[in-house]
Write a protein that holds these residues in place. Structure first.
Motif, PDB file in Angstrom:
ATOM      1  N   VAL A   1      70.697  -1.068  10.879  1.00  0.00           N
ATOM      2  CA  VAL A   1      71.876  -1.795  11.529  1.00  0.00           C
ATOM      3  C   VAL A   1      72.047  -1.147  13.038  1.00  0.00           C
ATOM      4  CG1 VAL A   1      74.393  -2.068  11.683  1.00  0.00           C
ATOM      5  CG2 VAL A   1      73.141  -2.371   9.510  1.00  0.00           C
ATOM      6  N   ASP A   2      72.435  -2.047  14.251  1.00  0.00           N
ATOM      7  CA  ASP A   2      72.309  -1.738  15.228  1.00  0.00           C
ATOM      8  C   ASP A   2      73.688  -0.865  15.492  1.00  0.00           C
ATOM      9  OD1 ASP A   2      72.585  -0.991  18.084  1.00  0.00           O
ATOM     10  OD2 ASP A   2      72.505  -3.126  18.820  1.00  0.00           O
ATOM     11  N   ILE A   3      74.147   0.438  14.961  1.00  0.00           N
ATOM     12  CA  ILE A   3      75.258   0.899  14.923  1.00  0.00           C
ATOM     13  C   ILE A   3      75.798   0.990  16.623  1.00  0.00           C
ATOM     14  CG2 ILE A   3      76.679   2.775  14.228  1.00  0.00           C
ATOM     15  CD1 ILE A   3      74.723   2.893  11.756  1.00  0.00           C
ATOM     16  N   PRO A   4      75.075   1.658  17.375  1.00  0.00           N
ATOM     17  CA  PRO A   4      75.548   1.840  18.887  1.00  0.00           C
ATOM     18  C   PRO A   4      75.762   0.355  19.384  1.00  0.00           C
ATOM     19  CG  PRO A   4      73.128   2.452  18.481  1.00  0.00           C
ATOM     20  CD  PRO A   4      73.924   2.262  17.290  1.00  0.00           C
ATOM     21  N   GLY A   5      75.240  -0.521  19.080  1.00  0.00           N
ATOM     22  CA  GLY A   5      75.678  -1.985  19.775  1.00  0.00           C
ATOM     23  C   GLY A   5      76.742  -2.532  19.049  1.00  0.00           C
ATOM     24  N   ARG A   6      77.041  -2.164  17.848  1.00  0.00           N
ATOM     25  CA  ARG A   6      78.407  -2.935  17.283  1.00  0.00           C
ATOM     26  C   ARG A   6      79.391  -2.063  17.786  1.00  0.00           C
ATOM     27  NH1 ARG A   6      77.702  -5.789  12.513  1.00  0.00           N
ATOM     28  NH2 ARG A   6      79.850  -6.425  12.880  1.00  0.00           N
ATOM     29  N   MET A   7      79.177  -0.797  17.963  1.00  0.00           N
ATOM     30  CA  MET A   7      80.204   0.039  18.495  1.00  0.00           C
ATOM     31  C   MET A   7      80.752  -0.325  20.121  1.00  0.00           C
ATOM     32  SD  MET A   7      79.390   3.822  17.303  1.00  0.00           S
ATOM     33  CE  MET A   7      79.729   4.537  15.541  1.00  0.00           C
TER      34      MET A   7
ATOM     35  N   GLU B   1      73.376  10.330  19.983  1.00  0.00           N
ATOM     36  CA  GLU B   1      74.489   9.199  19.977  1.00  0.00           C
ATOM     37  C   GLU B   1      74.775   8.807  21.280  1.00  0.00           C
ATOM     38  OE1 GLU B   1      74.872  12.099  18.107  1.00  0.00           O
ATOM     39  OE2 GLU B   1      74.504  11.343  16.059  1.00  0.00           O
ATOM     40  N   ASN B   2      75.482   9.489  22.197  1.00  0.00           N
ATOM     41  CA  ASN B   2      75.840   9.105  23.647  1.00  0.00           C
ATOM     42  C   ASN B   2      74.800   8.454  24.229  1.00  0.00           C
ATOM     43  OD1 ASN B   2      78.226  10.342  22.736  1.00  0.00           O
ATOM     44  ND2 ASN B   2      77.979  12.297  24.199  1.00  0.00           N
ATOM     45  N   LYS B   3      73.624   9.033  24.115  1.00  0.00           N
ATOM     46  CA  LYS B   3      72.470   8.257  24.831  1.00  0.00           C
ATOM     47  C   LYS B   3      72.211   6.858  24.364  1.00  0.00           C
ATOM     48  CE  LYS B   3      68.378   9.297  27.229  1.00  0.00           C
ATOM     49  NZ  LYS B   3      67.372  10.165  27.806  1.00  0.00           N
ATOM     50  N   LEU B   4      72.227   6.716  23.159  1.00  0.00           N
ATOM     51  CA  LEU B   4      72.213   5.274  22.267  1.00  0.00           C
ATOM     52  C   LEU B   4      73.243   4.312  22.850  1.00  0.00           C
ATOM     53  CD1 LEU B   4      71.137   6.550  18.688  1.00  0.00           C
ATOM     54  CD2 LEU B   4      69.568   5.115  20.332  1.00  0.00           C
ATOM     55  N   LEU B   5      74.609   5.089  23.019  1.00  0.00           N
ATOM     56  CA  LEU B   5      75.729   4.301  23.308  1.00  0.00           C
ATOM     57  C   LEU B   5      75.530   3.847  25.076  1.00  0.00           C
ATOM     58  CD1 LEU B   5      78.450   6.446  21.584  1.00  0.00           C
ATOM     59  CD2 LEU B   5      77.748   3.908  21.049  1.00  0.00           C
ATOM     60  N   ILE B   6      75.089   4.656  25.738  1.00  0.00           N
ATOM     61  CA  ILE B   6      74.741   4.156  27.025  1.00  0.00           C
ATOM     62  C   ILE B   6      73.678   3.122  27.022  1.00  0.00           C
ATOM     63  CG2 ILE B   6      73.861   4.937  29.114  1.00  0.00           C
ATOM     64  CD1 ILE B   6      75.009   7.960  28.493  1.00  0.00           C
ATOM     65  N   GLU B   7      72.663   3.349  26.314  1.00  0.00           N
ATOM     66  CA  GLU B   7      71.528   2.510  26.379  1.00  0.00           C
ATOM     67  C   GLU B   7      72.124   0.803  25.772  1.00  0.00           C
ATOM     68  OE1 GLU B   7      68.692   4.234  24.176  1.00  0.00           O
ATOM     69  OE2 GLU B   7      67.969   5.623  25.820  1.00  0.00           O
ATOM     70  N   ALA B   8      72.953   0.968  24.720  1.00  0.00           N
ATOM     71  CA  ALA B   8      73.659  -0.373  24.148  1.00  0.00           C
ATOM     72  C   ALA B   8      74.483  -0.758  25.034  1.00  0.00           C
ATOM     73  CB  ALA B   8      74.177   0.219  22.819  1.00  0.00           C
ATOM     74  N   ALA B   9      75.335   0.011  25.750  1.00  0.00           N
ATOM     75  CA  ALA B   9      76.108  -0.567  26.685  1.00  0.00           C
ATOM     76  C   ALA B   9      75.323  -1.179  27.980  1.00  0.00           C
ATOM     77  CB  ALA B   9      77.121   0.379  27.527  1.00  0.00           C
ATOM     78  N   LYS B  10      74.387  -0.677  28.431  1.00  0.00           N
ATOM     79  CA  LYS B  10      73.513  -1.292  29.517  1.00  0.00           C
ATOM     80  C   LYS B  10      72.873  -2.613  29.101  1.00  0.00           C
ATOM     81  CE  LYS B  10      70.344   0.359  32.810  1.00  0.00           C
ATOM     82  NZ  LYS B  10      69.394   1.463  33.306  1.00  0.00           N
ATOM     83  N   ALA B  11      72.190  -2.635  27.598  1.00  0.00           N
ATOM     84  CA  ALA B  11      71.834  -3.839  27.202  1.00  0.00           C
ATOM     85  C   ALA B  11      72.621  -5.168  27.249  1.00  0.00           C
ATOM     86  CB  ALA B  11      71.235  -3.445  25.895  1.00  0.00           C
ATOM     87  N   ARG B  12      74.014  -4.792  27.109  1.00  0.00           N
ATOM     88  CA  ARG B  12      74.942  -5.809  26.984  1.00  0.00           C
ATOM     89  C   ARG B  12      75.705  -5.925  28.532  1.00  0.00           C
ATOM     90  NH1 ARG B  12      73.730  -3.541  22.517  1.00  0.00           N
ATOM     91  NH2 ARG B  12      73.983  -4.772  20.461  1.00  0.00           N
ATOM     92  N   GLY B  13      75.208  -5.426  29.537  1.00  0.00           N
ATOM     93  CA  GLY B  13      75.833  -5.681  30.717  1.00  0.00           C
ATOM     94  C   GLY B  13      76.806  -4.647  31.156  1.00  0.00           C
TER      95      GLY B  13
END
Lengths: 56, 282
Positions: free
Chosen positions: B266-272, B13-25
């Motif tokens: 659903v892109d759950i980490p992205g939404r988070m 989960e944490n890796k997905l959150l890090i990647e989702a954050a990076k994708a959003r700058g």
């Protein structure tokens, strides 16, 4: 990605790509759970045990 | 904004959150709870926002509290972790807020727990007040089994293991529901299906499987209302389908989602991450 050896059994560890500090790997030889302490150079140590209060 | 992910280990989960954050700058810095040295007498931090993803409940409580005192926005906030993470408190608050939840008793001695069980019929469910991943969650079929459970718990030594939480058993259809609430929206839900490996437990970490659950108006509304009991944030709301409709039995304050992205689409980490950024900037 540099290779390393298991601190438990000295087995050969080939890390997967995009490894992060803090990730947990399993040694393919002995199955020990290993925490990545550094990516370059690759440093591994025995992962923390799952404690009673771990969860979601 | 300087933001950090607070972790014990970098889980899936944490890796997905890090990647989702990076994708959003957003460069989400990593903050390992095991390496922190927190000055209690003068809390101060350079971080504006902390995404709380510690694996340890004790560390979650203390670090959330400390970073809030230091002036950072913490998601979820200390109060949410404190209340959701203690089943005694959480069940009380859910019921008080009018959220359908299984009938539950708390007791502090084997004798009073046995008497409380008389208000529930067997089978009933016992749980530790703290804990996760269905550890020590037991389906108790008889008074004899309850007495054995209580004797074991008395021998464990830890004071909180002697806080007895007894809950009505809901005869669910081999599955329960995990609904993901982000802010004031239920963004996705899964069925957690029992398997031969998981037994009556549905937790995917124990061998249960995940499949998509459509978010009906009823389900989404109930999930958001249950989450709001603990304040706005990011939650995994667990529900069961009872003969009388949906009942909420738990609200998770550091919800896992690794097995839920694929079945829900659903892109759950992205939404988070999007919620985390917008809430931190308020």
């Amino acid at each position: 990605m540099p290779e390393s050896e298991c601190p438990e059994c000295a087995g050969h560890i080939t890390p997967r790509p995009n490894l992060e500090v803090g990730e947990i790997l399993a040694c393919p030889d002995c199955g020990a759970k290993l925490e990545v302490k550094s990516v370059s150079p690759l440093l591994l140590q025995k992962a923390p045990n799952v404690d009673e209060d771990w969860g979601e | 904004m300087r933001a950090a992910l607070l972790y014990t280990i970098i889980s899936a989960e944490n890796k997905l959150l890090i990647e989702a954050a990076k994708a959003r700058g957003l460069e989400l810095e990593r903050l390992a709870d095991g390496e922190l040295q927190l000055e209690l007498t003068e809390p101060h931090t350079d971080y504006d926002a902390i995404l709380q993803r510690s694996s340890s409940y004790a560390r979650t409580l203390y670090t959330s509290f400390w970073f809030e005192q230091a002036g950072a926005f913490v998601c979820n906030p200390y109060r949410a972790h404190q209340l959701c993470g203690d089943k005694f408190l959480a069940s009380t608050l859910l019921a008080k807020a009018g959220i359908p939840t299984p009938k539950t008793y708390g007791a502090f001695s084997p004798e009073s727990a046995t008497q409380a069980a008389a208000h529930l019929s067997f089978p009933l469910v016992t749980k530790p007040v703290f804990g996760s991943w269905a550890r020590m969650v037991h389906k108790i079929q008889s008074r004899e089994a309850l007495e054995a459970e209580l004797e074991n718990r008395e021998e464990m030594g830890h004071a909180f293991q002697k806080v007895y939480y007894l809950q009505e058993h809901i005869d669910k259809p081999g599955r329960d529901i995990r609904a993901f609430v982000v802010g004031n929206e239920c963004i996705a839900a899964i069925y957690r299906n029992s398997t031969e490996k998981s037994g009556w437990i549905t937790n995917t970490g124990r061998g249960g499987t995940a499949s998509k659950c459509e978010v009906s108006d009823e389900l989404g509304d109930l999930a958001v209302r249950a989450a709001n009991v603990f304040g706005e944030g990011i939650y995994g709301v667990d529900m069961m389908e009872s003969a009388n409709g949906l009942v909420v039995h738990e609200v998770n304050h550091t919800t896992e989602f690794r097995n839920s992205v694929a079945p829900t689409g659903v892109d759950i980490p992205g939404r988070m991450i999007e919620y985390f950024v917008s809430a931190a900037k308020r």
